[in-house]
Design an enzyme around this catalytic site. Structure first.
Site, PDB file in Angstrom:
ATOM      1  N   ILE A 171      45.210  35.920  42.867  1.00  0.00           N
ATOM      2  CA  ILE A 171      46.359  36.810  43.044  1.00  0.00           C
ATOM      3  C   ILE A 171      47.646  36.004  43.218  1.00  0.00           C
ATOM      4  O   ILE A 171      48.679  36.308  42.598  1.00  0.00           O
ATOM      5  CB  ILE A 171      46.135  37.745  44.258  1.00  0.00           C
ATOM      6  CG1 ILE A 171      44.905  38.627  44.018  1.00  0.00           C
ATOM      7  CG2 ILE A 171      47.374  38.593  44.522  1.00  0.00           C
ATOM      8  CD1 ILE A 171      44.489  39.479  45.218  1.00  0.00           C
TER       9      ILE A 171
ATOM     10  N   LEU B 155      43.509  24.057  47.357  1.00  0.00           N
ATOM     11  CA  LEU B 155      42.618  24.079  46.186  1.00  0.00           C
ATOM     12  C   LEU B 155      41.154  24.305  46.581  1.00  0.00           C
ATOM     13  O   LEU B 155      40.247  23.859  45.881  1.00  0.00           O
ATOM     14  CB  LEU B 155      42.766  22.806  45.337  1.00  0.00           C
ATOM     15  CG  LEU B 155      44.185  22.535  44.811  1.00  0.00           C
ATOM     16  CD1 LEU B 155      44.209  21.257  43.980  1.00  0.00           C
ATOM     17  CD2 LEU B 155      44.694  23.718  43.964  1.00  0.00           C
TER      18      LEU B 155
ATOM     19  N   GLY C 241      41.376  27.733  44.738  1.00  0.00           N
ATOM     20  CA  GLY C 241      42.480  27.702  43.770  1.00  0.00           C
ATOM     21  C   GLY C 241      42.296  26.580  42.757  1.00  0.00           C
ATOM     22  O   GLY C 241      41.561  25.623  43.012  1.00  0.00           O
TER      23      GLY C 241
ATOM     24  N   ALA D  81      47.148  32.708  50.980  1.00  0.00           N
ATOM     25  CA  ALA D  81      46.040  31.768  51.225  1.00  0.00           C
ATOM     26  C   ALA D  81      45.084  32.335  52.265  1.00  0.00           C
ATOM     27  O   ALA D  81      45.517  32.801  53.320  1.00  0.00           O
ATOM     28  CB  ALA D  81      46.588  30.424  51.701  1.00  0.00           C
TER      29      ALA D  81
ATOM     30  N   TYR E 287      35.572  38.598  57.990  1.00  0.00           N
ATOM     31  CA  TYR E 287      36.701  38.507  57.058  1.00  0.00           C
ATOM     32  C   TYR E 287      37.717  39.610  57.349  1.00  0.00           C
ATOM     33  O   TYR E 287      38.908  39.343  57.570  1.00  0.00           O
ATOM     34  CB  TYR E 287      36.190  38.596  55.603  1.00  0.00           C
ATOM     35  CG  TYR E 287      37.283  38.863  54.601  1.00  0.00           C
ATOM     36  CD1 TYR E 287      38.270  37.919  54.347  1.00  0.00           C
ATOM     37  CD2 TYR E 287      37.340  40.078  53.900  1.00  0.00           C
ATOM     38  CE1 TYR E 287      39.290  38.172  53.442  1.00  0.00           C
ATOM     39  CE2 TYR E 287      38.341  40.336  52.993  1.00  0.00           C
ATOM     40  CZ  TYR E 287      39.319  39.381  52.774  1.00  0.00           C
ATOM     41  OH  TYR E 287      40.337  39.638  51.875  1.00  0.00           O
TER      42      TYR E 287
ATOM     43  N   ILE F  62      23.329  45.719  38.546  1.00  0.00           N
ATOM     44  CA  ILE F  62      24.109  46.621  39.390  1.00  0.00           C
ATOM     45  C   ILE F  62      23.347  46.782  40.702  1.00  0.00           C
ATOM     46  O   ILE F  62      22.163  47.128  40.704  1.00  0.00           O
ATOM     47  CB  ILE F  62      24.305  47.988  38.691  1.00  0.00           C
ATOM     48  CG1 ILE F  62      25.214  47.806  37.462  1.00  0.00           C
ATOM     49  CG2 ILE F  62      24.867  49.025  39.658  1.00  0.00           C
ATOM     50  CD1 ILE F  62      25.449  49.070  36.652  1.00  0.00           C
TER      51      ILE F  62
ATOM     52  N   ARG G  41      35.113  52.159  44.352  1.00  0.00           N
ATOM     53  CA  ARG G  41      36.152  51.276  44.877  1.00  0.00           C
ATOM     54  C   ARG G  41      37.465  51.584  44.167  1.00  0.00           C
ATOM     55  O   ARG G  41      37.464  52.134  43.063  1.00  0.00           O
ATOM     56  CB  ARG G  41      35.800  49.799  44.590  1.00  0.00           C
ATOM     57  CG  ARG G  41      34.562  49.297  45.285  1.00  0.00           C
ATOM     58  CD  ARG G  41      34.815  49.106  46.768  1.00  0.00           C
ATOM     59  NE  ARG G  41      33.613  48.668  47.453  1.00  0.00           N
ATOM     60  CZ  ARG G  41      32.668  49.477  47.924  1.00  0.00           C
ATOM     61  NH1 ARG G  41      32.761  50.787  47.756  1.00  0.00           N
ATOM     62  NH2 ARG G  41      31.620  48.994  48.553  1.00  0.00           N
TER      63      ARG G  41
END
Ligand code: NAD
Length: 306
Positions: free
Chosen positions: A12, A33, A36, A74, A142, A201, A209
């Protein structure tokens, strides 16, 4: 304007960097990184390979760049990884964000834009589409770590006048997407379909979602640099189920195999999608790329890599 994008070599973040640069801004990127890639990085951005857990290295970036706007992308962003290593998720996602907020305050940054998550802070939705005042009950470290920072944003604005916009993203998909991310299913299926491999799946595929194309997410950051203050859901307000994603990708990729149905993922939310009318009203944001079109563009991107 002088803009610092953290995580600007990620999925993103790199699209946000591209958009700010296209709009004529000076952009610096901080990224260690971890996920990234240098290949994602816009060559016109000034790059600092710095870990947001390192306050001294960050301070040097702020001294050199004197950013007016921070777009903080980040983070460690793998839900399952966070269950295995919650402390590291807190160090990167919470403490790393606090280092940035401290420096933003010291350097008189005008606005702090934060990548939050509508998929992980609300938990199992009590009503749909989910609005910003829905109860906050993250079901994994998270989500808890991403939400914790919103408290700091509030108190930095209250105590020090540091303005902020927290964008609660939906399931973001598109070019440069990492299969490990929150909406990894699109990248995983696309990769497997283009390689002619079977796709699994999880469960019955009817879990829904809010899939939103990455360019729309980048545009929300551009708008937030100019307008709005506080917390905003970003999303289409539409739930798309995994069976539909599979069918649309199948068509775009010219794939012929049927899906393989596997056991459901433990603890997975059944349905969630976000009400973004506040963002529409105050930021002037609404999604522009329908899912079928976004998935076509994503397949084209991954095809161009192979
Ligand atoms: P990503 O992994 O591609 O991007 C994260 C970037 O942060 C990477 O470039 C990574 O190298 C960098 N990074 C990680 N730890 C770092 C550290 N300690 N110091 C410096 N850089 C570090 O993931 P993404 O999907 O692009 O996510 C971007 C942001 O959006 C994250 O904050 C994530 O929580 C949030 N978000 C993503 C989604 C989604 O659907 N992808 C949904 C909701 C929220």
């Amino acid at each position: 304007m002088r803009i610092l994008v953290t995580g600007g070599a990620g999925f993103i973040g790199s699209h946000i960097v591209d958009l700010f640069i296209a709009a004529g801004h000076h952009v610096a990127v901080v990224d260690n990184l971890h996920t990234g890639k240098l290949s994602n990085l816009n060559p016109q951005a000034v790059f600092y390979q710095v870990d947001i857990r390192d306050p001294e290295a960050l301070a040097e970036v702020f001294r050199r760049e004197q950013p007016e706007i921070i777009s903080h992308q980040a983070a460690l962003a793998d839900v399952r990884g966070s269950l295995q290593d919650p402390a590291t998720y807190a160090q990167v996602n919470i403490v790393g964000s606090i280092h940035l907020l401290e420096l933003a305050r010291q350097h008189g940054v005008r606005k702090f834009i934060y990548a939050s998550t509508g998929g992980a802070v609300y938990g199992e939705p009590e009503f749909l589409p989910v609005t910003e005042d829905h109860p906050i009950n993250p079901l994994d470290p998270y989500g808890a770590s991403k939400h914790a920072v919103e408290h700091y944003l509030f108190l930095y604005r209250h105590n020090y006048g540091l303005d902020y916009v927290s964008l609660r993203y939906p399931n973001v998909y598109g070019p440069r997407q990492d299969p490990m991310g929150e909406a990894g299913v699109v990248a995983i299926f696309t990769g497997r379909m283009l390689a002619g491999q079977p796709c699994t799946i999880n469960g019955d595929g009817q879990q829904q979602r809010d899939f939103t194309y990455v360019a729309d997410i980048a545009r929300a950051n551009l708008l937030a640099a100019e307008r709005g203050s506080g917390i905003y859901n970003i999303g289409s307000g539409i739930g798309t189920d995994v069976n539909t994603i599979f069918a649309l990708l199948k068509e775009a990729a010219g794939y012929t195999l049927p899906p393989v149905y596997g056991p459901p993922k433990l603890g997975e939310v059944r349905r969630t999608y976000l009400d973004a009318t506040k963002a529409q009203r105050e930021l002037g944001w609404q999604p522009e790329v329908p899912v079928a079109e976004g998935l076509r563009r994503t397949v084209e991107y991954f095809r161009s890599l192979s």
